[in-house]
Each structure stands twice: as structure tokens, then as C-alpha cells.
Design a protein around this motif. Structure first.
Motif, PDB file in Angstrom:
ATOM      1  N   ASN A  82       0.912  18.570  -9.595  1.00  0.00           N
ATOM      2  CA  ASN A  82       2.019  18.051  -8.792  1.00  0.00           C
ATOM      3  C   ASN A  82       1.542  17.223  -7.608  1.00  0.00           C
ATOM      4  N   ILE A  83       0.391  17.577  -7.035  1.00  0.00           N
ATOM      5  CA  ILE A  83      -0.188  16.728  -5.983  1.00  0.00           C
ATOM      6  C   ILE A  83      -0.541  15.366  -6.561  1.00  0.00           C
ATOM      7  N   ALA A  84      -1.151  15.375  -7.742  1.00  0.00           N
ATOM      8  CA  ALA A  84      -1.522  14.110  -8.388  1.00  0.00           C
ATOM      9  C   ALA A  84      -0.280  13.289  -8.728  1.00  0.00           C
ATOM     10  N   THR A  85       0.812  13.961  -9.114  1.00  0.00           N
ATOM     11  CA  THR A  85       2.056  13.251  -9.402  1.00  0.00           C
ATOM     12  C   THR A  85       2.592  12.573  -8.150  1.00  0.00           C
ATOM     13  N   ALA A  86       2.538  13.273  -7.020  1.00  0.00           N
ATOM     14  CA  ALA A  86       3.018  12.694  -5.758  1.00  0.00           C
ATOM     15  C   ALA A  86       2.200  11.470  -5.348  1.00  0.00           C
ATOM     16  N   LEU A  87       0.942  11.412  -5.790  1.00  0.00           N
ATOM     17  CA  LEU A  87       0.061  10.313  -5.414  1.00  0.00           C
ATOM     18  C   LEU A  87      -0.050   9.233  -6.488  1.00  0.00           C
ATOM     19  N   ASP A  90       1.293   4.372 -10.407  1.00  0.00           N
ATOM     20  CA  ASP A  90       2.107   3.664 -11.392  1.00  0.00           C
ATOM     21  C   ASP A  90       2.532   4.632 -12.486  1.00  0.00           C
ATOM     22  N   GLU A  91       3.350   4.126 -13.414  1.00  0.00           N
ATOM     23  CA  GLU A  91       3.884   5.009 -14.450  1.00  0.00           C
ATOM     24  C   GLU A  91       2.818   5.538 -15.408  1.00  0.00           C
ATOM     25  N   PRO A  92       1.863   4.735 -15.890  1.00  0.00           N
ATOM     26  CA  PRO A  92       0.848   5.302 -16.799  1.00  0.00           C
ATOM     27  C   PRO A  92       0.101   6.485 -16.203  1.00  0.00           C
ATOM     28  N   VAL A  93      -0.270   6.380 -14.926  1.00  0.00           N
ATOM     29  CA  VAL A  93      -0.959   7.493 -14.267  1.00  0.00           C
ATOM     30  C   VAL A  93      -0.018   8.678 -14.119  1.00  0.00           C
ATOM     31  N   LEU A  95       2.450   9.496 -16.034  1.00  0.00           N
ATOM     32  CA  LEU A  95       2.612  10.143 -17.332  1.00  0.00           C
ATOM     33  C   LEU A  95       1.513  11.182 -17.547  1.00  0.00           C
ATOM     34  N   VAL A  96       0.294  10.838 -17.152  1.00  0.00           N
ATOM     35  CA  VAL A  96      -0.837  11.760 -17.297  1.00  0.00           C
ATOM     36  C   VAL A  96      -0.674  12.955 -16.365  1.00  0.00           C
ATOM     37  N   THR A  97      -0.280  12.697 -15.113  1.00  0.00           N
ATOM     38  CA  THR A  97      -0.160  13.801 -14.146  1.00  0.00           C
ATOM     39  C   THR A  97       0.992  14.735 -14.514  1.00  0.00           C
ATOM     40  N   ARG A  98       2.070  14.178 -15.077  1.00  0.00           N
ATOM     41  CA  ARG A  98       3.177  15.045 -15.522  1.00  0.00           C
ATOM     42  C   ARG A  98       2.740  15.902 -16.706  1.00  0.00           C
ATOM     43  N   PHE A  99       1.943  15.332 -17.583  1.00  0.00           N
ATOM     44  CA  PHE A  99       1.399  16.085 -18.713  1.00  0.00           C
ATOM     45  C   PHE A  99       0.535  17.240 -18.210  1.00  0.00           C
ATOM     46  N   VAL A 100      -0.325  16.948 -17.229  1.00  0.00           N
ATOM     47  CA  VAL A 100      -1.209  17.973 -16.659  1.00  0.00           C
ATOM     48  C   VAL A 100      -0.386  19.061 -15.976  1.00  0.00           C
ATOM     49  N   ALA A 101       0.654  18.667 -15.227  1.00  0.00           N
ATOM     50  CA  ALA A 101       1.499  19.654 -14.545  1.00  0.00           C
ATOM     51  C   ALA A 101       2.217  20.558 -15.539  1.00  0.00           C
ATOM     52  N   GLY A 102       2.505  20.040 -16.730  1.00  0.00           N
ATOM     53  CA  GLY A 102       3.196  20.840 -17.735  1.00  0.00           C
ATOM     54  C   GLY A 102       2.288  21.779 -18.509  1.00  0.00           C
ATOM     55  N   LEU A 103       0.980  21.515 -18.531  1.00  0.00           N
ATOM     56  CA  LEU A 103       0.058  22.328 -19.325  1.00  0.00           C
ATOM     57  C   LEU A 103       0.122  23.827 -19.001  1.00  0.00           C
ATOM     58  N   PRO A 104       0.119  24.237 -17.716  1.00  0.00           N
ATOM     59  CA  PRO A 104       0.104  25.686 -17.425  1.00  0.00           C
ATOM     60  C   PRO A 104       1.458  26.366 -17.536  1.00  0.00           C
ATOM     61  N   HIS A 105       2.523  25.612 -17.726  1.00  0.00           N
ATOM     62  CA  HIS A 105       3.889  26.151 -17.704  1.00  0.00           C
ATOM     63  C   HIS A 105       4.060  27.319 -18.685  1.00  0.00           C
ATOM     64  N   GLY A 106       3.849  27.048 -19.972  1.00  0.00           N
ATOM     65  CA  GLY A 106       4.096  28.070 -20.984  1.00  0.00           C
ATOM     66  C   GLY A 106       3.144  29.245 -20.890  1.00  0.00           C
ATOM     67  N   ALA A 107       1.859  28.952 -20.639  1.00  0.00           N
ATOM     68  CA  ALA A 107       0.870  30.030 -20.532  1.00  0.00           C
ATOM     69  C   ALA A 107       1.188  30.941 -19.353  1.00  0.00           C
ATOM     70  N   VAL A 161       5.654  16.785  -3.397  1.00  0.00           N
ATOM     71  CA  VAL A 161       4.856  17.406  -2.336  1.00  0.00           C
ATOM     72  C   VAL A 161       5.386  18.801  -2.038  1.00  0.00           C
ATOM     73  N   VAL A 162       6.708  18.926  -1.965  1.00  0.00           N
ATOM     74  CA  VAL A 162       7.316  20.235  -1.718  1.00  0.00           C
ATOM     75  C   VAL A 162       6.992  21.194  -2.857  1.00  0.00           C
ATOM     76  N   VAL A 163       7.064  20.709  -4.099  1.00  0.00           N
ATOM     77  CA  VAL A 163       6.722  21.554  -5.246  1.00  0.00           C
ATOM     78  C   VAL A 163       5.272  22.010  -5.155  1.00  0.00           C
ATOM     79  N   ALA A 164       4.384  21.119  -4.743  1.00  0.00           N
ATOM     80  CA  ALA A 164       2.974  21.487  -4.590  1.00  0.00           C
ATOM     81  C   ALA A 164       2.799  22.569  -3.518  1.00  0.00           C
TER      82      ALA A 164
END
Length: 398
Positions: A82-87, A90-93, A95-107, A161-164
Motif C-alpha cells: 500500500n505504501i508503494a501504491t501511494a507512491l 503511473d498506472e503500469p507501476v 498495477l504491480v503494487t496493487r497485485f502485491v498488496a493483494g497477495l497476502p489478503h487470502g493467506a 497512506v491511511v491504509v498503510a
């Protein structure tokens, strides 16, 4: 262990906020990153893809670690994402940070559900699991509306930032409040994955997917449903979503208590109630008062399924409870995408904005049939109505 469960609920609150807040901020994000709204919509898909992939992979990767260590690591990754998402520039980056933020969700929810169950007696496991998921429900009442408001007023980056910050607070709360646990017994990934050779597990996951898809056919199009079919103003939608969130919270609590009393009857009742409520909601939409009542009832009926289905799927594989519990989150996000897709098809076919509600009722009925099939098939085996999972060993040190 109310404070320990509160630590898990806080983490769930942060996870729920980051998952859904982006939907309310899509126009703002699209404008700032100079992309179309449909292109910005891929940010929702990127997070969901991270959940689907990360749930089984990270659960397997952490199978030999103490559960507390796993929870801390997962929330650390969530915070970094989420820190990386706030920073993100552009959209391609992003997309990657949102993917990373979602990885730990289910586990996180998979391991957290087992930890919550291990902190209480066997007749209170579903209630304990529901207390963790209470944070997810509260995110729809407070986290998402406040995050959307903050993001539109101070820029979308401020919401992440608040989520982080919530992520950091969750790490501290888990570190202090969750009891220390013994290192997990060594297991091989092949042994853990063997659970997916069982047909009943796949049928149970299918029940979860279809059951939750019924909710998301409605949730995905609730704004145009209320404005176009219900006659509400756009300004009223945010308050109606809060009403929906309150219904979700109430349903989560009811579902947890009901599952502890009688798991299988509660599963049947929740799916049957959701079918009936969605039919009545579809009929009630033209009148504002009844539409508001129907929306609240849909939230209650829909989210009562959360702790019931989480406990149900864990009961199908007590020796691999963390893995199958994490897989529920994969199924949940597949249901999210499936419900939105199918609901969109009915609207595109010219069936009107109430058509997703009728489709949701049909899917809930199909889910009920699937639940009857999977429970009947195992009734003469071990189809338990109370949860008995391989629980982590706790001690009094923190």
C-alpha cells in the motif's frame, strides 16, 4: 481473547478498506494518471488476481512457520504494497503494487481464521472467526466511505497512506496481543495439496463461489440499481451504502453465532434466506422505503454467509484448515469477478437494472442445491457440524 481477536479485526479492516476503496476513487485515479476509467478498472482486477494467486502460494510457503510469524509477515507485505501504491508514478507501476498488496489478503484470512479458532473452545469457533471478519464488514461502513471522501478531497494517494498506517498499527497489535505459538510441525507441500484431491472440497469451494457470486451480482451494480430503478438521487447512494454496510455487519455477527449452534442447518438457512430476500428486494426496488429495507436485508442475508462458509470449508479439511480457508478468499474474489460479469451481461441484454438482483436470487438457489449435495454426500462419513481443526499451539507469552 477479545483483544487478540480485535488485532485480527483491525487487520481485516485495513484489508477490506484497500480492496474496495479503489472502486470509489476510480474517476480520481483515472484523471490523475491520465488513463480512462475502464483502464483504471484494471486496478481492481490486479488486486483480485493477487488474492487468487497469493492465497494458496503464501499459505504453502509459510506452512512451517509459527502462525503469529506468518501473520506479521503477511501484514508487513500488505503495508509495503500500500505504501508503494501511494507512491506509484503511473498506472503500469500501480498495477504491480496493487497485485502485491493483494497477495497476502487470502493467506492472512486463512491463517487468521485458524488462529482465531484456536483461541476459543470448539463451540465458539465460528463466533471467533466472525469477530475477525467483523473488521471486513466495518470497512464497508467506515473505511471505504471515509477513504473515498479523503481521497477525493486530498488526492487518492492519501487514502492508501491511511491504509498503510492501519497496516503498521495492525502489525504492532498482532505482535503485542496475539499469543506466541509453537513452530508448526514440518509438512510437505505435496501433503498439504493432497486436500484438493477430495471432490467434496472442490464442491464446497464451488458452493462458496456460487453463493458469494449471488451477492456480487447485486453489489457490483447497486448504485445504478438505486438511482435508475429506485429513483434515489446520486447524493443518497453513499448513505444507502452505509446502510448496506450496517446490514453486512449485523449479518456477520448473526452468521457466526448461528454456525456455532448448528453449522449445516445455518448454511441451508442462510442460502435460502438470501434467495428469498433478493426476490423480495427486486420487487421492492420501485418504492424507496421498501428498497432501503430490502438493501439492508440483503446485506444481512449476504454477509451472514461469511463466517458460516468459512467454518464450513474448514470442516471439510481439518488437517489443512489454513490452506482451504485461504482458498475461500480465492473463491470469494472469483465470485466477485463472476458476479460483476454475469450481472453486466443481464443489463447489456436490456433486462433492466433489477435483472442482476433476480440473477443473484437464482445463484443463491443454485448455491443452496450445491450445499445440500455436498453435505448429503458426506453425511454418512465425517460431515461434522462443528469445527475441529488442527489448531496452533498457544502459550501465555506474547
Amino acid at each position: 481473547m477479545p483483544l487478540a481477536l480485535a488485532a485480527l479485526a483491525l487487520a481485516a479492516f485495513g484489508i477490506g478498506t484497500t480492496e474496495f476503496v479503489v472502486m470509489g476513487l476510480l474517476p480520481t485515479i483515472a484523471h490523475d494518471l491520465d488513463v480512462s476509467i475502464p483502464d483504471a478498472g484494471y486496478l481492481v482486477s490486479a488486486y483480485a488476481l493477487g488474492v487468487v494467486i497469493g492465497a494458496p502460494l503464501l499459505t504453502l510457503a509459510a506452512r512451517r512457520l509459527p502462525a503469529k510469524t506468518t501473520l506479521l509477515s503477511l501484514m508487513g507485505l500488505f503495508t509495503v504494497g500500500n505504501i508503494a501504491t501511494a507512491l506509484a508514478p503511473d498506472e503500469p507501476v500501480m498495477l504491480v503494487t496493487r497485485f502485491v498488496a493483494g497477495l497476502p489478503h487470502g493467506a492472512f484470512f486463512g491463517v487468521g481464521a485458524v488462529v482465531a479458532a484456536g483461541m476459543v473452545s470448539a463451540d465458539r469457533t465460528a463466533k471467533a472467526v466472525s469477530m475477525m471478519f467483523l473488521g471486513l464488514a466495518l470497512a464497508n461502513i467506515a473505511g471505504v466511505p471515509l477513504g473515498t471522501y479523503l481521497g477525493t478531497r486530498m488526492g487518492w494517494r492519501s487514502a492508501f497512506v491511511v491504509v498503510a498506517v492501519i497496516g503498521v498499527l495492525s502489525v504492532l497489535a498482532i505482535a503485542v496481543l496475539i499469543p506466541r505459538q509453537e513452530k508448526a510441525a514440518p509438512t510437505r507441500a505435496r501433503d498439504e495439496l493432497a486436500v484438493f484431491r477430495r471432490g467434496e472440497v472442490w464442491l464446497a469451494l464451488g458452493t462458496v463461489t456460487v453463493g458469494f457470486a449471488s451477492i456480487f451480482t447485486v453489489y457490483s451494480y447497486v448504485a445504478p440499481l438505486l438511482t435508475e430503478a429506485g429513483g434515489f438521487s446520486s447524493a443518497s447512494v453513499s448513505w444507502l451504502l452505509v446502510l448496506l454496510g450496517v446490514g453486512m455487519t449485523v449479518g456477520n455477527v448473526i452468521g457466526g453465532r448461528a454456525a456455532d449452534r448448528a453449522l449445516i442447518p445455518s448454511l441451508y438457512t442462510a442460502l435460502a434466506a438470501l434467495t428469498v430476500v433478493l426476490v423480495l428486494f427486486a420487487l421492492a426496488v420501485p418504492l424507496k422505503v421498501t428498497a432501503a429495507i430490502g438493501l439492508f436485508a440483503a446485506g444481512v442475508a449476504g454477509f451472514s454467509l461469511g463466517p458460516i462458509m468459512q467454518t464450513f470449508i474448514m470442516s471439510k479439511a481439518p488437517d489443512s484448515a489454513s490452506l482451504v480457508s485461504a482458498s475461500v478468499q480465492s473463491a470469494f474474489n472469483i465470485a466477485n469477478s463472476l458476479g460483476a460479469y454475469l450481472g453486466g451481461l443481464t443489463i447489456s441484454a436490456g433486462l433492466g437494472y433489477t435483472s442482476p438482483v433476480w440473477l443473484g436470487a437464482l445463484l443463491a438457489l443454485v448455491g443452496l442445491v450445491m450445499a445440500v449435495v455436498v453435505t448429503t454426500a458426506t453425511r454418512h462419513g465425517q460431515g461434522p457440524e462443528t469445527l475441529s481443526v488442527r489448531q496452533p499451539q498457544l502459550n501465555n507469552q506474547k
